[in-house]
Motif scaffolding. Structure first.
Motif, short mmCIF file in Angstrom:
data_model
loop_
_atom_site.label_atom_id
_atom_site.label_comp_id
_atom_site.label_asym_id
_atom_site.label_seq_id
_atom_site.Cartn_x
_atom_site.Cartn_y
_atom_site.Cartn_z
N GLU A 1 -16.22 6.09 39.33
CA GLU A 1 -16.50 5.02 38.36
C GLU A 1 -16.04 3.51 37.72
O GLU A 1 -16.10 2.39 37.85
N ILE A 2 -15.49 4.82 37.05
CA ILE A 2 -13.76 3.39 35.66
C ILE A 2 -13.12 3.16 36.69
O ILE A 2 -12.36 1.61 36.35
N SER A 3 -12.77 3.61 37.68
CA SER A 3 -11.28 3.29 38.56
C SER A 3 -12.31 2.32 39.46
O SER A 3 -11.44 1.41 39.71
N LYS A 4 -13.12 1.98 39.52
CA LYS A 4 -14.05 0.15 40.26
C LYS A 4 -14.21 -0.51 39.11
O LYS A 4 -13.52 -1.39 39.63
N GLN A 5 -14.39 -0.17 38.61
CA GLN A 5 -14.09 -1.03 37.12
C GLN A 5 -12.62 -1.91 36.75
O GLN A 5 -13.05 -3.29 36.48
N ILE A 6 -11.99 -0.66 36.33
CA ILE A 6 -10.67 -1.49 36.70
C ILE A 6 -9.78 -2.16 37.55
O ILE A 6 -9.87 -3.64 37.66
N GLU A 7 -10.44 -1.81 38.95
CA GLU A 7 -10.00 -2.84 39.80
C GLU A 7 -10.86 -3.84 39.91
O GLU A 7 -10.61 -4.88 40.30
#
Length: 199
Positions: free
Chosen positions: A50-56
């Motif tokens: 989820e954090i990776s998606k937000q960063i992207e």
């Protein structure tokens, strides 16, 4: 006006993004900091998807905003360059042809080149000039002949046979005469001349 808006956006957008997204990015960095490995060498640790998606998503949003800002700045530079070209054409071509020539040179032939720093260049043949010099060369060419004003255009017309009445410096100008009075006066002069010829 577009240049002013562009410069304001250039200053405001980075500050806005930093204020709006700063706390989120800071918290994401803290979450992504490598944690000390547990003493057990069992399961490998993974980054939260989820954090990776937000960063992207944030990266994508920032990239789009930069592209939009760059397009707006480019459009403002081109609009200013077009206005400058039209200004240079005024008085050098027929007034009704200013827009046509400007569109032809700027959009169709792409002779006016706008640099990223706002500088203007004019391509004529194989050479590249500044706007004023290139336009002067273009107006000498056969391509521009149909847009040039006729010789003597803009000069006041000369009316042959009209003489300015001469007056002494202290004389008053003659009073305006209505048409009926003038006709009667002229008829009186004609009768007097006719009477002289008879005598």
């Amino acid at each position: 006006m577009n240049a002013a808006v562009g410069s304001q956006l250039k200053r405001i957008v980075p500050k806005f993004l930093e204020e709006a997204l700063g706390p989120h990015i800071t918290s994401l960095r803290e979450q992504l900091q490598p944690k000390p490995e547990p003493k057990e060498k069992g399961a490998p640790s993974a980054v939260d998807p989820e954090i990776s998606k937000q960063i992207e998503d944030l990266r994508t949003q920032l990239k789009k905003e930069r592209e939009t800002t760059a397009r707006e700045r480019r459009a403002a530079r081109e609009e200013k360059a077009f206005a400058e070209l039209r200004s240079e054409l005024n008085g050098k071509v027929r007034p009704e042809a200013v827009d046509t020539v400007a569109k032809l040179l700027f959009h169709a032939d792409r002779r006016v080149v706008v640099g990223d720093d706002g500088s203007l260049a004019f391509k004529h043949g194989d050479a590249e000039y500044d706007l004023r010099g290139g336009l002067a060369e273009y107006l000498k060419s056969r391509d521009a002949a149909m847009f040039l004003p006729a010789p003597g255009y803009g000069q006041p017309p000369k009316k042959p046979g009209l003489k300015v009445p001469s007056r002494a410096p202290g004389d008053k100008p003659p009073a305006a005469e209505d048409p009926m009075s003038r006709t009667l006066r002229m008829l009186g002069k004609l009768e007097a001349k006719a009477g002289e010829k008879i005598l």
